[in-house]
Design a protein around this motif. Structure first.
Motif, PDB file in Angstrom:
ATOM      1  N   PHE A   1      -6.474  -9.667   7.088  1.00 25.35           N
ATOM      2  CA  PHE A   1      -7.529  -7.639   7.319  1.00 25.35           C
ATOM      3  C   PHE A   1      -5.970  -6.999   6.837  1.00 25.35           C
ATOM      4  CE2 PHE A   1     -10.302 -10.520   9.674  1.00 25.35           C
ATOM      5  CZ  PHE A   1     -11.247 -10.027   9.344  1.00 25.35           C
ATOM      6  N   LEU A   2      -4.899  -7.056   7.190  1.00 24.01           N
ATOM      7  CA  LEU A   2      -4.297  -6.240   6.914  1.00 24.01           C
ATOM      8  C   LEU A   2      -3.590  -6.421   5.926  1.00 24.01           C
ATOM      9  CD1 LEU A   2      -1.946  -4.181   8.350  1.00 24.01           C
ATOM     10  CD2 LEU A   2      -0.048  -5.839   8.440  1.00 24.01           C
ATOM     11  N   LEU A   3      -3.648  -7.130   5.140  1.00 21.46           N
ATOM     12  CA  LEU A   3      -2.664  -7.727   4.024  1.00 21.46           C
ATOM     13  C   LEU A   3      -4.427  -7.035   3.107  1.00 21.46           C
ATOM     14  CD1 LEU A   3      -1.049  -8.441   1.681  1.00 21.46           C
ATOM     15  CD2 LEU A   3      -2.610 -10.713   1.303  1.00 21.46           C
ATOM     16  N   LEU A   4      -4.761  -7.559   3.050  1.00 17.75           N
ATOM     17  CA  LEU A   4      -6.693  -6.170   1.794  1.00 17.75           C
ATOM     18  C   LEU A   4      -6.405  -5.525   2.478  1.00 17.75           C
ATOM     19  CD1 LEU A   4      -8.726  -9.617   3.003  1.00 17.75           C
ATOM     20  CD2 LEU A   4      -7.919  -8.349   1.170  1.00 17.75           C
ATOM     21  N   ALA A   5      -5.954  -4.993   3.591  1.00 19.26           N
ATOM     22  CA  ALA A   5      -6.132  -3.343   3.831  1.00 19.26           C
ATOM     23  C   ALA A   5      -5.090  -2.189   2.991  1.00 19.26           C
ATOM     24  CB  ALA A   5      -6.204  -3.034   5.885  1.00 19.26           C
ATOM     25  N   PHE A   6      -3.852  -3.284   2.885  1.00 19.00           N
ATOM     26  CA  PHE A   6      -2.833  -2.789   2.019  1.00 19.00           C
ATOM     27  C   PHE A   6      -3.112  -2.607   0.664  1.00 19.00           C
ATOM     28  CE2 PHE A   6       0.073  -3.375   5.934  1.00 19.00           C
ATOM     29  CZ  PHE A   6       0.129  -1.995   5.997  1.00 19.00           C
ATOM     30  N   ALA A   7      -4.006  -4.253   0.617  1.00 16.41           N
ATOM     31  CA  ALA A   7      -4.245  -3.906  -0.852  1.00 16.41           C
ATOM     32  C   ALA A   7      -5.433  -2.817  -1.379  1.00 16.41           C
ATOM     33  CB  ALA A   7      -4.734  -5.289  -1.366  1.00 16.41           C
ATOM     34  N   ALA A   8      -5.891  -3.087  -0.706  1.00 15.48           N
ATOM     35  CA  ALA A   8      -7.099  -1.348  -0.493  1.00 15.48           C
ATOM     36  C   ALA A   8      -6.749   0.246  -0.911  1.00 15.48           C
ATOM     37  CB  ALA A   8      -8.059  -1.557   0.477  1.00 15.48           C
ATOM     38  N   LEU A   9      -5.963   0.085   0.545  1.00 14.40           N
ATOM     39  CA  LEU A   9      -5.028   1.424  -0.451  1.00 14.40           C
ATOM     40  C   LEU A   9      -3.856   1.318  -1.281  1.00 14.40           C
ATOM     41  CD1 LEU A   9      -4.454   3.812   1.636  1.00 14.40           C
ATOM     42  CD2 LEU A   9      -2.328   2.531   2.565  1.00 14.40           C
ATOM     43  N   ALA A  10      -3.800   0.540  -1.559  1.00 18.19           N
ATOM     44  CA  ALA A  10      -2.941   0.782  -2.702  1.00 18.19           C
ATOM     45  C   ALA A  10      -3.900   0.804  -4.153  1.00 18.19           C
ATOM     46  CB  ALA A  10      -2.483  -0.669  -3.246  1.00 18.19           C
ATOM     47  N   PHE A  11      -4.713   0.137  -3.909  1.00 19.81           N
ATOM     48  CA  PHE A  11      -5.630   0.508  -5.193  1.00 19.81           C
ATOM     49  C   PHE A  11      -6.264   2.240  -5.131  1.00 19.81           C
ATOM     50  CE2 PHE A  11     -10.056   0.052  -7.196  1.00 19.81           C
ATOM     51  CZ  PHE A  11      -9.558  -0.678  -8.783  1.00 19.81           C
ATOM     52  N   ALA A  12      -6.647   2.230  -3.855  1.00 14.33           N
ATOM     53  CA  ALA A  12      -6.423   3.562  -3.645  1.00 14.33           C
ATOM     54  C   ALA A  12      -6.149   4.529  -4.348  1.00 14.33           C
ATOM     55  CB  ALA A  12      -7.311   4.160  -2.168  1.00 14.33           C
ATOM     56  N   LEU A  13      -4.589   4.443  -4.285  1.00 12.64           N
ATOM     57  CA  LEU A  13      -3.513   5.068  -4.465  1.00 12.64           C
ATOM     58  C   LEU A  13      -3.701   5.499  -6.054  1.00 12.64           C
ATOM     59  CD1 LEU A  13      -1.262   4.648  -2.115  1.00 12.64           C
ATOM     60  CD2 LEU A  13      -2.431   6.810  -2.161  1.00 12.64           C
ATOM     61  N   LEU A  14      -3.610   4.479  -6.829  1.00 12.94           N
ATOM     62  CA  LEU A  14      -3.962   4.490  -7.810  1.00 12.94           C
ATOM     63  C   LEU A  14      -5.368   4.647  -8.927  1.00 12.94           C
ATOM     64  CD1 LEU A  14      -1.753   0.850  -7.981  1.00 12.94           C
ATOM     65  CD2 LEU A  14      -0.839   2.789  -8.201  1.00 12.94           C
ATOM     66  N   THR A  15      -6.330   4.666  -8.786  1.00 18.07           N
ATOM     67  CA  THR A  15      -7.777   5.087  -9.203  1.00 18.07           C
ATOM     68  C   THR A  15      -7.234   6.745  -9.702  1.00 18.07           C
ATOM     69  OG1 THR A  15      -9.773   4.084  -8.816  1.00 18.07           O
ATOM     70  CG2 THR A  15      -8.501   5.405  -7.345  1.00 18.07           C
ATOM     71  N   THR A  16      -8.272   6.552 -10.752  1.00 10.18           N
ATOM     72  CA  THR A  16      -8.638   7.800 -10.660  1.00 10.18           C
ATOM     73  C   THR A  16      -9.621   8.704 -10.403  1.00 10.18           C
ATOM     74  OG1 THR A  16      -9.573   7.099 -13.257  1.00 10.18           O
ATOM     75  CG2 THR A  16      -7.010   8.067 -12.727  1.00 10.18           C
ATOM     76  N   SER A  17     -10.783   7.187  -9.822  1.00  3.34           N
ATOM     77  CA  SER A  17     -12.290   8.279 -10.068  1.00  3.34           C
ATOM     78  C   SER A  17     -12.682   8.100  -8.358  1.00  3.34           C
ATOM     79  CB  SER A  17     -13.217   6.607 -10.109  1.00  3.34           C
ATOM     80  OG  SER A  17     -14.624   6.612  -9.633  1.00  3.34           O
ATOM     81  N   THR A  18     -13.150   9.115  -8.053  1.00  2.00           N
ATOM     82  CA  THR A  18     -13.209   9.928  -6.548  1.00  2.00           C
ATOM     83  C   THR A  18     -13.754   8.447  -5.759  1.00  2.00           C
ATOM     84  OG1 THR A  18     -13.338  12.386  -6.899  1.00  2.00           O
ATOM     85  CG2 THR A  18     -14.196  12.027  -5.932  1.00  2.00           C
ATOM     86  N   PRO A  19     -15.510   8.128  -6.416  1.00  2.00           N
ATOM     87  CA  PRO A  19     -16.148   7.364  -5.454  1.00  2.00           C
ATOM     88  C   PRO A  19     -15.749   6.016  -5.202  1.00  2.00           C
ATOM     89  CG  PRO A  19     -17.176   7.923  -7.602  1.00  2.00           C
ATOM     90  CD  PRO A  19     -15.781   8.581  -7.701  1.00  2.00           C
ATOM     91  N   VAL A  20     -15.043   5.782  -6.531  1.00  2.00           N
ATOM     92  CA  VAL A  20     -13.618   4.170  -6.086  1.00  2.00           C
ATOM     93  C   VAL A  20     -12.979   4.789  -4.835  1.00  2.00           C
ATOM     94  CG1 VAL A  20     -12.302   2.739  -7.371  1.00  2.00           C
ATOM     95  CG2 VAL A  20     -14.599   3.496  -8.152  1.00  2.00           C
ATOM     96  N   LEU A  21     -11.971   5.748  -5.212  1.00  2.00           N
ATOM     97  CA  LEU A  21     -11.672   6.433  -3.770  1.00  2.00           C
ATOM     98  C   LEU A  21     -12.151   5.799  -2.980  1.00  2.00           C
ATOM     99  CD1 LEU A  21      -8.028   7.585  -3.766  1.00  2.00           C
ATOM    100  CD2 LEU A  21      -9.521   9.868  -3.405  1.00  2.00           C
ATOM    101  N   ALA A  22     -13.006   7.051  -2.431  1.00  2.00           N
ATOM    102  CA  ALA A  22     -13.860   6.955  -1.511  1.00  2.00           C
ATOM    103  C   ALA A  22     -13.882   5.272  -1.015  1.00  2.00           C
ATOM    104  CB  ALA A  22     -14.660   7.627  -1.529  1.00  2.00           C
ATOM    105  N   GLY A  23     -14.595   4.940  -1.421  1.00  3.58           N
ATOM    106  CA  GLY A  23     -15.388   3.671  -0.715  1.00  3.58           C
ATOM    107  C   GLY A  23     -13.267   2.690  -0.501  1.00  3.58           C
ATOM    108  N   CYS A  24     -12.911   3.079  -1.020  1.00  5.27           N
ATOM    109  CA  CYS A  24     -11.223   2.136  -1.280  1.00  5.27           C
ATOM    110  C   CYS A  24     -10.615   2.781  -0.052  1.00  5.27           C
ATOM    111  CB  CYS A  24     -10.221   2.076  -2.102  1.00  5.27           C
ATOM    112  SG  CYS A  24     -10.853   0.694  -3.447  1.00  5.27           S
ATOM    113  N   LEU A  25     -11.005   3.131   0.808  1.00  7.14           N
ATOM    114  CA  LEU A  25     -10.284   3.931   1.671  1.00  7.14           C
ATOM    115  C   LEU A  25     -10.982   3.493   2.737  1.00  7.14           C
ATOM    116  CD1 LEU A  25      -8.875   7.415   0.320  1.00  7.14           C
ATOM    117  CD2 LEU A  25      -7.820   6.068   0.720  1.00  7.14           C
ATOM    118  N   LEU A  26     -12.790   3.797   3.124  1.00  6.83           N
ATOM    119  CA  LEU A  26     -13.203   3.561   3.763  1.00  6.83           C
ATOM    120  C   LEU A  26     -12.933   1.518   4.127  1.00  6.83           C
ATOM    121  CD1 LEU A  26     -15.993   3.951   5.651  1.00  6.83           C
ATOM    122  CD2 LEU A  26     -16.775   3.450   3.476  1.00  6.83           C
ATOM    123  N   ALA A  27     -12.737   1.146   3.032  1.00  5.16           N
ATOM    124  CA  ALA A  27     -13.105  -0.396   3.247  1.00  5.16           C
ATOM    125  C   ALA A  27     -11.528  -0.949   3.545  1.00  5.16           C
ATOM    126  CB  ALA A  27     -12.457  -1.421   2.024  1.00  5.16           C
TER     127      ALA A  27
END
Length: 89
Positions: free
Chosen positions: A5-31
């Motif tokens: 879970f921690l590894l996946l949380a870091f992956a979702a956070l990294a993906f959120a930092l790299l995306t340019t789409s606001t809905p994807v950013l919100a979904g990744c931060l929530l995940a």
């Protein structure tokens, strides 16, 4: 399992930092938040489960023998008391 879970949380956070789409950013931060909370719960559960001790070792064997003797004496006294009341008319 909870480390996943921690590894996946870091992956979702990294993906959120790299995306340019606001809905994807919100979904990744929530995940990431949900996965981090699941990691904390899993860590807590693992620590609580590992800290349990055997309840049989909580009472000294000598104390346990003394308690058994007291219980047997009470039981014998109760049986003797019921037998005495049964014989009187």
């Amino acid at each position: 399992m909870h480390w996943l879970f921690l590894l996946l949380a870091f992956a979702a956070l990294a993906f959120a930092l790299l995306t340019t789409s606001t809905p994807v950013l919100a979904g990744c931060l929530l995940a990431a938040l949900v996965l981090f909370v699941l990691w904390v719960f899993g860590l807590y559960q693992a620590r609580v489960a590992g800290s349990g001790r055997d309840i049989a070792m909580a009472i000294d064997p000598m104390e346990l023998r003394r308690l058994r003797e007291q219980a047997e004496a009470r039981k014998a006294a109760a049986e003797a008391g019921t037998q005495d009341t049964d014989t009187t008319p």
